[in-house]
Design a protein around this motif. Structure first.
Motif, PDB file in Angstrom:
ATOM      1  N   HIS A  96       0.890  -1.170   0.000  1.00 16.76           N
ATOM      2  CA  HIS A  96       0.000   0.000   0.000  1.00 16.76           C
ATOM      3  C   HIS A  96       0.923   1.213   0.000  1.00 16.76           C
ATOM      4  N   SER A 114      -2.509   7.188   0.257  1.00 18.80           N
ATOM      5  CA  SER A 114      -3.926   7.469   0.096  1.00 18.80           C
ATOM      6  C   SER A 114      -4.156   8.702  -0.770  1.00 18.80           C
ATOM      7  N   GLN A 115      -5.389   8.818  -1.249  1.00 17.46           N
ATOM      8  CA  GLN A 115      -5.808   9.925  -2.104  1.00 17.46           C
ATOM      9  C   GLN A 115      -4.929  10.011  -3.358  1.00 17.46           C
ATOM     10  N   GLY A 142      -6.258   3.326  -1.458  1.00 13.59           N
ATOM     11  CA  GLY A 142      -5.679   4.637  -1.724  1.00 13.59           C
ATOM     12  C   GLY A 142      -6.238   5.390  -2.903  1.00 13.59           C
ATOM     13  N   ARG A 154     -11.709   5.333   1.253  1.00 21.68           N
ATOM     14  CA  ARG A 154     -12.228   6.637   0.822  1.00 21.68           C
ATOM     15  C   ARG A 154     -13.064   6.529  -0.450  1.00 21.68           C
TER      16      ARG A 154
END
Length: 426
Positions: A199, A202-203, A240, A285
């Motif tokens: 991973h 994120s975003q 992510g 998200r």
């Protein structure tokens, strides 16, 4: 309302006269019945996004990143769509259990899992992602059977530094040499090492960093075959995928990114001479963010020479992302959307911090006390990161569908806050 702004709202959002309507319920009615601040989740949007991601991974596994919003009713909804749960604490595991998750529906994370958490994971027969040098031995001792090994392959994601996780030196996972040792040790103690986990952050707005990560992961898997005689049956690519919080922000559709990730993994592993693994994803998200809208009530308007301040009844206690990640949101006057948004204002929270600013600049109709503001794309990492700063109680949340709003999280009360206090006087 501008069409570009409307695109940031859930799929069921529409304008009826001057009123924003979500899931068939007007924003004014939602605020009147449930108060503000209020986070409104659109069931149709949640289900549509879940189905799109499931389709994108084919026969792979999709586990919701529960940290984005741990809520029993939302988890039940996602489980009904075939989505699993990714949890990173005993508390998140409790939410998942309450929603009915067990066994291979669960993926357990954490860079510092204590013995009790590992034992809980083992009791649920969950898949545990090993994150530290001695965790294989500790997991086996706790009764864990299936594991993945998290490896950091050294890719810097183009995102805020606080949410980059795949670079060398990250607190998460292990670099390749140590990850190989962890795999060997886990095999030695009898664990079923299903595969690898990565991973990178994120975003994420595009696929470039993830593509490089997948290629490096396949190369690492090939090195494990050559040195350990072991190859992964699962490639968990984490989550992510980014979303749009404002009209100027770019983000490729999550289902498109997921499909590209699966195809890239198949190609990379095949080119490395490996059997193509099952691809798992852990979106958070991108599943719940666009489904959520926060409603605030305006309490004060200050017309200053430098700027106009519009103060609302929430702020950094219910959405700390502007302060933590420089997140940029937008807003509309939910009961005045038919009026021209002609005045440039800044939306401030109610907290005793100059930095408690939700939106630096946004155009609204001339603001007045009592106006209702709607902030889209707030379904992820808002309530999940909410606090009681200044003794403020955390908001309620509702799920809307076909003209019905269902309470899925009640508003905290001051009595809830005081209940944790200990008075030993006398």
């Amino acid at each position: 309302m501008d069409a570009a702004v409307l695109e940031l709202f859930p799929a069921t959002a529409r304008v009826d006269g001057s009123e924003l309507v979500l899931g068939g319920v007007s924003a004014s009615e939602l605020a009147l019945v449930h108060g503000t601040p209020l986070v409104v989740y659109c069931e149709e949007t949640l289900r549509a996004r879940a189905r799109a991601l499931k389709t994108a991974v084919g026969g792979g596994h999709v586990a919701f990143g529960t940290k984005a919003f741990a809520n029993v009713e939302v988890l039940k909804l996602l489980r009904s769509e075939g989505i699993g749960a990714d949890v990173a604490s005993s508390g998140e595991l409790a939410f998942a259990r309450a929603a009915g998750f067990s066994g291979d529906e669960l993926v357990v994370h954490g860079n510092n899992k204590d013995g009790a958490f590992l034992t809980e994971a083992a009791a649920e027969n969950a898949t545990v992602v090993l994150d530290g040098p001695d965790e294989g031995r500790r997991a086996a001792a706790a009764g864990v059977r299936r594991v993945l090994v998290r490896v950091t392959v050294g890719v810097d994601a183009d995102t805020h530094e606080a949410i980059r996780t795949g670079h060398h030196g990250s607190k998460f996972g292990l670099p390749p040499a140590q990850a190989r040792e962890l795999i060997a040790g886990a095999l030695d103690v009898g664990l079923d090492v299903l595969g690898l986990h990565v991973h990178i952050g994120s975003q994420l707005a595009d696929f470039d960093a993830q593509a490089e990560t997948i290629v490096r992961l396949a190369s690492f898997a090939a090195s494990c075959r050559d040195t350990l005689g072991w190859t992964p049956r699962v490639a968990d690519l984490g989550g992510g995928f980014g979303i749009r919080h404002n009209v100027d922000e770019h983000a490729t559709d999550a289902a498109e990114l997921a499909a590209t990730a699966v195809e890239t993994a198949r190609t990379a592993f095949a080119e490395a001479g490996l059997e193509v693994p099952e691809v798992w994803l852990e979106p958070g998200r991108s599943l719940v963010g666009p489904a959520g809208v926060t409603l605030y009530r305006v309490g004060a308007v200050k017309q200053l020479p430098e700027r106009t301040w519009v103060a609302v009844d929430g702020g950094m206690s219910d959405n700390p992302r502007p302060q933590l990640y420089d997140a940029v949101y937008t807003a509309v006057a939910a009961a005045r959307v038919g009026e021209g948004a002609t005045q440039r204002v800044s939306v401030a929270g109610m907290h005793c911090e100059s930095g408690d600013v939700l939106i630096d600049d946004v155009f609204l109709p001339a603001p007045e006390r009592g106006d209702l503001l709607a902030v889209p794309a707030t379904g992820a990492y808002t309530l999940a990161m909410a606090s009681n700063y200044n003794g403020v109680t955390r908001p309620a949340a509702v799920l809307v569908r076909d003209g019905v709003a269902r309470l899925i999280r009640r508003r905290e009360t001051v009595e809830d806050l005081l209940r944790a206090e200990v008075d030993d006087a006398g």
